[in-house]
Design a protein around this motif. Structure first.
Motif, PDB file in Angstrom:
ATOM      1  N   GLN A  80      16.156  47.668   6.352  1.00  0.00           N
ATOM      2  CA  GLN A  80      16.848  47.636   7.641  1.00  0.00           C
ATOM      3  C   GLN A  80      16.918  49.015   8.273  1.00  0.00           C
ATOM      4  O   GLN A  80      16.725  49.165   9.478  1.00  0.00           O
ATOM      5  CB  GLN A  80      18.280  47.151   7.445  1.00  0.00           C
ATOM      6  N   ALA A  81      17.210  50.012   7.454  1.00  0.00           N
ATOM      7  CA  ALA A  81      17.326  51.366   7.993  1.00  0.00           C
ATOM      8  C   ALA A  81      15.976  51.847   8.513  1.00  0.00           C
ATOM      9  O   ALA A  81      15.882  52.456   9.588  1.00  0.00           O
ATOM     10  CB  ALA A  81      17.854  52.315   6.920  1.00  0.00           C
ATOM     11  N   LYS A  82      14.917  51.544   7.754  1.00  0.00           N
ATOM     12  CA  LYS A  82      13.585  51.960   8.200  1.00  0.00           C
ATOM     13  C   LYS A  82      13.205  51.264   9.501  1.00  0.00           C
ATOM     14  O   LYS A  82      12.692  51.873  10.430  1.00  0.00           O
ATOM     15  CB  LYS A  82      12.528  51.615   7.121  1.00  0.00           C
ATOM     16  N   ARG A  83      13.484  49.972   9.537  1.00  0.00           N
ATOM     17  CA  ARG A  83      13.161  49.219  10.747  1.00  0.00           C
ATOM     18  C   ARG A  83      13.925  49.792  11.952  1.00  0.00           C
ATOM     19  O   ARG A  83      13.349  50.021  13.017  1.00  0.00           O
ATOM     20  CB  ARG A  83      13.541  47.746  10.569  1.00  0.00           C
ATOM     21  N   ALA A  84      15.199  50.021  11.758  1.00  0.00           N
ATOM     22  CA  ALA A  84      16.010  50.506  12.873  1.00  0.00           C
ATOM     23  C   ALA A  84      15.431  51.809  13.422  1.00  0.00           C
ATOM     24  O   ALA A  84      15.379  52.025  14.629  1.00  0.00           O
ATOM     25  CB  ALA A  84      17.451  50.708  12.413  1.00  0.00           C
ATOM     26  N   CYS A 144       7.857  37.974   9.791  1.00  0.00           N
ATOM     27  CA  CYS A 144       8.062  39.404   9.557  1.00  0.00           C
ATOM     28  C   CYS A 144       9.170  39.652   8.544  1.00  0.00           C
ATOM     29  O   CYS A 144       9.273  40.737   7.985  1.00  0.00           O
ATOM     30  CB  CYS A 144       8.394  40.103  10.866  1.00  0.00           C
ATOM     31  N   GLY A 145      10.051  38.678   8.378  1.00  0.00           N
ATOM     32  CA  GLY A 145      11.130  38.842   7.396  1.00  0.00           C
ATOM     33  C   GLY A 145      12.319  39.645   7.878  1.00  0.00           C
ATOM     34  O   GLY A 145      13.285  39.814   7.126  1.00  0.00           O
ATOM     35  N   ALA A 146      12.296  40.115   9.112  1.00  0.00           N
ATOM     36  CA  ALA A 146      13.419  40.936   9.583  1.00  0.00           C
ATOM     37  C   ALA A 146      14.725  40.152   9.568  1.00  0.00           C
ATOM     38  O   ALA A 146      15.795  40.703   9.300  1.00  0.00           O
ATOM     39  CB  ALA A 146      13.144  41.456  10.993  1.00  0.00           C
ATOM     40  N   CYS A 147      14.626  38.847   9.846  1.00  0.00           N
ATOM     41  CA  CYS A 147      15.862  38.048   9.872  1.00  0.00           C
ATOM     42  C   CYS A 147      16.463  37.910   8.475  1.00  0.00           C
ATOM     43  O   CYS A 147      17.671  37.789   8.332  1.00  0.00           O
ATOM     44  CB  CYS A 147      15.617  36.685  10.523  1.00  0.00           C
ATOM     45  N   LEU A 148      15.637  37.941   7.457  1.00  0.00           N
ATOM     46  CA  LEU A 148      16.181  37.887   6.092  1.00  0.00           C
ATOM     47  C   LEU A 148      16.938  39.177   5.788  1.00  0.00           C
ATOM     48  O   LEU A 148      18.045  39.161   5.259  1.00  0.00           O
ATOM     49  CB  LEU A 148      15.065  37.731   5.051  1.00  0.00           C
ATOM     50  N   ASN A 149      16.297  40.295   6.134  1.00  0.00           N
ATOM     51  CA  ASN A 149      16.876  41.582   5.764  1.00  0.00           C
ATOM     52  C   ASN A 149      18.233  41.825   6.396  1.00  0.00           C
ATOM     53  O   ASN A 149      19.070  42.520   5.848  1.00  0.00           O
ATOM     54  CB  ASN A 149      15.927  42.716   6.164  1.00  0.00           C
ATOM     55  N   VAL A 150      18.439  41.247   7.569  1.00  0.00           N
ATOM     56  CA  VAL A 150      19.665  41.531   8.308  1.00  0.00           C
ATOM     57  C   VAL A 150      20.731  40.458   8.044  1.00  0.00           C
ATOM     58  O   VAL A 150      21.888  40.629   8.410  1.00  0.00           O
ATOM     59  CB  VAL A 150      19.335  41.640   9.816  1.00  0.00           C
ATOM     60  N   CYS A 151      20.337  39.380   7.380  1.00  0.00           N
ATOM     61  CA  CYS A 151      21.251  38.234   7.247  1.00  0.00           C
ATOM     62  C   CYS A 151      22.337  38.498   6.208  1.00  0.00           C
ATOM     63  O   CYS A 151      22.044  38.815   5.052  1.00  0.00           O
ATOM     64  CB  CYS A 151      20.456  36.987   6.849  1.00  0.00           C
ATOM     65  N   PRO A 152      23.612  38.352   6.588  1.00  0.00           N
ATOM     66  CA  PRO A 152      24.699  38.607   5.637  1.00  0.00           C
ATOM     67  C   PRO A 152      24.785  37.547   4.538  1.00  0.00           C
ATOM     68  O   PRO A 152      25.334  37.813   3.472  1.00  0.00           O
ATOM     69  CB  PRO A 152      25.950  38.592   6.516  1.00  0.00           C
ATOM     70  N   VAL A 153      24.227  36.363   4.807  1.00  0.00           N
ATOM     71  CA  VAL A 153      24.224  35.325   3.771  1.00  0.00           C
ATOM     72  C   VAL A 153      23.131  35.640   2.746  1.00  0.00           C
ATOM     73  O   VAL A 153      23.373  35.680   1.539  1.00  0.00           O
ATOM     74  CB  VAL A 153      24.001  33.929   4.399  1.00  0.00           C
ATOM     75  N   TYR A 154      21.927  35.912   3.240  1.00  0.00           N
ATOM     76  CA  TYR A 154      20.819  36.285   2.360  1.00  0.00           C
ATOM     77  C   TYR A 154      21.202  37.492   1.502  1.00  0.00           C
ATOM     78  O   TYR A 154      20.887  37.569   0.319  1.00  0.00           O
ATOM     79  CB  TYR A 154      19.573  36.597   3.199  1.00  0.00           C
ATOM     80  N   ARG A 155      21.876  38.433   2.121  1.00  0.00           N
ATOM     81  CA  ARG A 155      22.311  39.644   1.427  1.00  0.00           C
ATOM     82  C   ARG A 155      23.125  39.307   0.173  1.00  0.00           C
ATOM     83  O   ARG A 155      23.044  40.003  -0.839  1.00  0.00           O
ATOM     84  CB  ARG A 155      23.146  40.473   2.406  1.00  0.00           C
TER      85      ARG A 155
END
Ligand code: SF4
Lengths: 268, 223, 485
Positions: C39-43, C318-329
């Motif tokens: 997430q940090a890299k993407r941001a 792309c998987g970005a939605c997984l990385n940011v998801c608080p449930v997946y986390r």
């Protein structure tokens, strides 16, 4: 005594500068605030009246339909669109102390009206929605205010509800209002963009995951050392408060309106 | 089941899938409708550079160094010298090259072998590969190779462990859209974009350079 | 989980699987770490793009446009790919796709294949089908190799092994590659994989891949990767078999200028991933001389037919939605019971199952909207989730059984209540009365509920609930009016 007079003059002047005349504000309290958090409603009334506006409360109001809609019972939510329009049609401005209920209306009512296939309702919804404001949004965007003359001598941290943050784009409006409060010590919450895990029926249907999310949030709240956690949405706060109370953590949750309603007791 | 059987499955599946698609979206599409729809796509992103060529070159070098590539900027007459220096610096000696690579880029004293369709095992025995390039993208630090003279087939830039690439400054653009525009005419050629040496972040998101492709990359930028 | 494929038809409901996952503290730590890093890299790389929002909008429009003309673009791709020497096959479902691939592999004369990471082949459980036909598939992506050797299952669509840390990976490699002295730095582990796979790349004659994009205009295929294993599989074998969902087509070569900017920055937080390969059919002297493409439907047309669910097909994985998801986390990916995890999995999986399985997934979200915010093609995932919840409820409440569903009955009753202010008031009073036996006062005289029955018990598992106030807002308001204010 002196304070009260000075303040009310000052705030009428402010209100005039921001929006011209005093407004006739219709309060949509929302079903759960009405039932569970009446203090929030009272505080909204207090702040708006202090700023020189008139508050009305259409008696036939009930619920925006969010819980039904988001849980998959869209059919049950449909009649509530018409009901809302009927109740608030003539309002100069509708103020709602709940970011998620405003999101429900702004994001879904137009589509729901379209699905019902009622052209009149669609037009009514389109005409009414621009006059609907989340409480903090009404203050910062409609009235252009930051300082509403509040006094609240406590250490406070602000939780950004997801709907306020993402759907309504409230930005730092609520924090600007808080920073202008006299006596307040505002501390940043780590992981501000992170959901608290409430999500309506999610908290019950996926109780374990919701609990894990809540644990991260309450940890962040406790790390701030604040005595009060505030937000623009009592649903998140009920969730966070539920977790904090179970831990007997000694931190309470208070809706933003209640902080902005705070005054020094030396009045009159 | 033989190949006739899969041909039969495929033919009936083709008709059925196309029928389902048309049913799902309520109609058949054709070239005209597709063309019109496509040209209505709103493209407000940057499609041209807004900076001077010198800034683009600097950006390109910068991004390459981000990937730990060595970069040297030289005039055409100095390419062979720079090549000699880089290959020596990496301790390499025996290089494979595609046909059509300008002879004046090759310094004496090293072994350059022209690829004549060598097997992967043969390619594996080389120290490295040296090629030219088609286009480069500064913003992303990318070099694009196509199967053309001086760049060769894909395997030669893949199997050897070291890649030395000569990029002509005139071929460096700032943005991805500019590069795609230049590649359009030859889009049918086998094309490889590479941005730095091969890498992975599959283990604890730690970026590790060099997995299967060349682990080391050097670029000679010819101005 | 080990060894048993993630199959939505047999997987436990999300809340149950999540409970198991939440107990795995090592996995949770690994997932938290990995998603925070990406997430940090993407941001960072998204912030440096001044036209990111314009790119997202164009990406969304390109994908939408493609779906509107999907029949045309698929045929155009087929014609152009065929002209360039490729052979195009079509498959209605997973079963047909597997049969075609197995047959093509056999026809290539090989009993081994090297594979590039492909979610589509995971979706149809291709490896097991190949194995049954006597063909061994070597996964060559590092993460997929870790999963394969560890007899594990993927937990992320871009970084499938992000739930494993270096010590766990080392254990797997030591055991399965027979390397007792293996070091434990990521570099050691990557080197081991290089050694292990190199010989396969140079030897195996048949490659199997997925596709990121099929280019209708040219008949070309584009694959985006990092390690070079993809290039190996695409370049060195004699036969290449590519399998792609029909949603993977894009209209023109030029459209890659948008997608190749959106995908790497969103997926791995890189300005561009190390390698993109684009090839068109067969080229003499360069790469495989036999090339097949299998175009697979497998319920995608079903999704296309649902106008409120259709945007799901715009996904570029792309998987970005997984990385940011608080449930997946919290849960990681395997709890989703499907190779497609996280927010995209929560909407894609049930739809790929034609809404017959995985009904718990649309509810596995707090609707926080973080996924929509990062999605490079602007898929409004929360909206699709809500739409699918509606479908699930409709199925559940259809017929007689709906009359006995506790939740449905309660929700319908509340729907009636909100239709009338009088009934609403009565319900408020009733609520206060019925909670009374559960309320305990604290030292300040405030009442709290720490136990609720049935479904609501989920709340009081870790949370208290304050008792209802004695007076509702509207009661207060009316009283106030009577007293002259
Ligand atoms: S839904 Fe959007 S964010 Fe999620 S994987 Fe697909 S493209 Fe990426």
């Amino acid at each position: 005594m002196r304070w009260g007079n000075i303040l009310s003059i000052e705030f009428n002047a402010l209100a005039d500068a921001a929006g011209g005349l005093a407004l006739r504000v219709s309060l949509f309290i929302t079903c759960y605030n009405d039932t569970l958090f009446p203090e929030t409603g009272k505080s909204v009334v207090k702040v708006l009246e202090r700023l020189g506006h008139t508050v009305e409360f259409p008696a036939g109001q009930t619920c925006c339909g969010q819980m039904h809609y988001n849980t998959g019972y869209q059919a049950e939510a449909m009649p509530l669109v018409q009901r809302f329009v009927d109740q608030f049609r003539d309002a100069e401005a509708v103020v709602v102390p709940s970011s998620s209920c405003v999101t429900m209306m702004k994001d879904h009512y137009p589509k729901m009206a379209e699905e019902i296939g009622d052209a009149k309702l669609m037009a009514d919804v389109d005409a009414l929605l621009p006059r609907v404001f989340e409480f903090s949004e009404f203050l910062t965007r409609r009235l252009g205010l930051e300082d509403v003359g509040a006094y609240y001598p406590h250490r406070v941290t602000y939780h950004a509800s997801c709907h306020g943050l993402r759907n309504l784009g409230l930005g730092d409006g609520p924090q600007r209002l808080l920073r202008a409060v006299r006596g307040i010590e505002l501390v940043d919450l780590e992981g501000l963009e992170q959901c608290c895990g409430f999500g309506g029926t999610f908290a019950v249907k996926n109780a374990d995951v919701s609990s894990a999310m809540l644990a991260e949030k309450t940890t962040a709240v406790l790390n701030t050392g604040a005595e009060v956690c505030t937000a623009c949405d009592n649903s998140c706060l009920m969730h966070i408060q539920g977790g904090l109370h179970r831990q007997r953590a000694g931190v309470k949750t208070v809706h933003l309106a209640e902080i902005l309603a705070g005054e020094e007791t030396v009045r009159r | 089941m033989g190949s006739e059987a899969i041909t039969a499955i495929s033919a009936s599946a083709r008709a059925e899938v196309l029928r389902r698609i048309r049913l799902a979206k309520g109609g058949t599409s054709d070239a005209n409708a597709a063309r019109t729809g496509w040209s209505n796509v709103v493209r407000q992103y940057r499609r041209e550079t807004a900076q001077a060529a010198s800034a683009t070159l600097e950006m390109f070098e910068d991004r390459l160094r981000d990937y730990d590539a060595h970069v040297e900027r030289v005039v055409p007459a100095e390419v062979a010298g720079a090549v000699a220096k880089m290959i020596a610096g990496r301790g390499k000696r025996r290089m494979v090259i595609p046909s059509g690579l300008p002879a004046e880029w090759l310094p004496p004293g090293l072994e350059f072998v022209v690829d004549d369709g060598m097997s992967a095992v043969e390619l594996d025995a080389f120290d490295g590969v040296m090629t030219g390039s088609t286009v480069a993208i500064a913003e992303t630090g990318t070099v694009v190779l196509q199967n053309a003279a001086g760049q060769g087939r894909r395997a030669i830039t893949l199997v050897p462990d070291y890649h030395l690439c000569v990029v002509n400054a005139a071929d460096v653009v700032e943005t991805v859209p500019e590069a795609m525009e230049r590649l359009r005419a030859t889009s049918g050629l086998a094309t490889t974009f590479f941005s730095g040496p091969s890498a992975t972040a599959d283990i604890e998101m730690t970026r590790i350079k060099g997995v299967h492709g060349p682990r080391h990359l050097d670029v000679v930028l010819m101005t | 989980m080990s060894g048993v494929a993630l199959d939505p038809k047999t997987a436990a409901a999300f809340p149950i699987a999540a409970r198991t996952a939440l107990g795995d503290t090592q996995m949770r730590k690994n997932v938290r770490h990995a998603t925070e890093v990406i997430q940090a890299k993407r941001a960072r790389v998204v912030a440096e793009m001044p036209d990111w929002q314009q790119l997202r909008e164009a990406g969304k429009q390109i994908r939408q446009h493609t779906m509107e003309h999907l029949d045309y673009y698929l045929q155009e791709f087929e014609a152009n790919c065929t002209r360039a020497g490729g052979v195009v096959h079509w498959a209605r479902d997973a079963e047909e796709a597997r049969r075609i691939v197995v047959e093509l592999v056999k026809a290539s004369g090989s009993d081994e294949v090297i594979k590039i990471k492909s979610m589509t082949t995971e979706e149809i459980q291709l490896n097991a089908a190949l194995e049954r036909a006597g063909v061994h598939a070597y996964e060559t992506d590092l993460a997929e190799l870790i999963i394969q050797l560890g007899e594990d299952q993927p937990s992320h669509i871009v970084v499938p092994a992000l739930h494993k840390n270096r010590q766990q990976i080392r254990e797997i490699f030591k055991r399965r590659m027979n390397l007792p002295e293996l070091g434990e730095t990521p570099q050691d582990l990557a080197d081991a994989a290089r050694m292990f796979l190199r010989e396969k790349f140079l030897r195996v004659k048949t490659g199997v891949s997925g596709a990121n994009f099929l280019i209708a205009e040219t008949g070309g295929v584009c694959i985006v990767e990092s390690e070079g294993n993809g290039r190996m599989c695409l370049t060195l074998p004699e036969t290449l078999i590519t399998i792609a969902g029909i949603d993977k087509v894009v209209p023109r070569f030029e459209d890659l200028e948008v997608l190749l900017q959106l995908l790497p920055r969103s997926a791995t937080g890189e300005r561009m991933n190390p390698y993109n390969s684009i090839w068109t059919g067969v080229r003499e002297g360069d790469g495989p001389q036999t090339f097949h493409v299998v175009l697979m439907d497998n319920a995608r047309t079903e999704i296309l037919a649902d106008k409120d669910g259709r945007n799901t097909l715009n996904c570029i994985r792309c998987g970005a939605c997984l990385n940011v998801c608080p449930v997946y986390r919290q849960t990681g990916g395997q709890a989703y019971g499907s190779v497609y995890a996280g927010p995209i999995g929560a909407i894609l999986t049930p739809q790929l199952q034609e809404m017959h399985h995985a009904e718990s997934l649309p509810f596995a979200s707090s609707l926080c909207g973080a996924c929509y915010e990062v999605c490079p093609v602007k898929i409004n995932i929360p909206e699709v989730l809500i739409h699918l919840r509606g479908k699930v409820v409709q199925q559940k409440t259809a017929g007689v059984s709906g009359l006995f569903d506790v939740e449905a009955v309660a929700m319908k009753a509340m729907g009636m209540i909100f239709k009338s202010e009088r009934r609403f008031r009565a319900a408020q009073r009733l609520g206060r009365m019925s909670e009374t036996p559960l309320v305990r006062k604290d030292g300040q005289g405030v009442g709290w509920i720490s136990w609720l029955p049935g479904m609501l018990g989920g709340w009081t598992q870790v949370r208290d609930l304050q008792e209802m106030p004695k007076e509702t807002f509207r009661d207060w308001w009316e009283k106030r009016g009577k007293h002259g204010k």
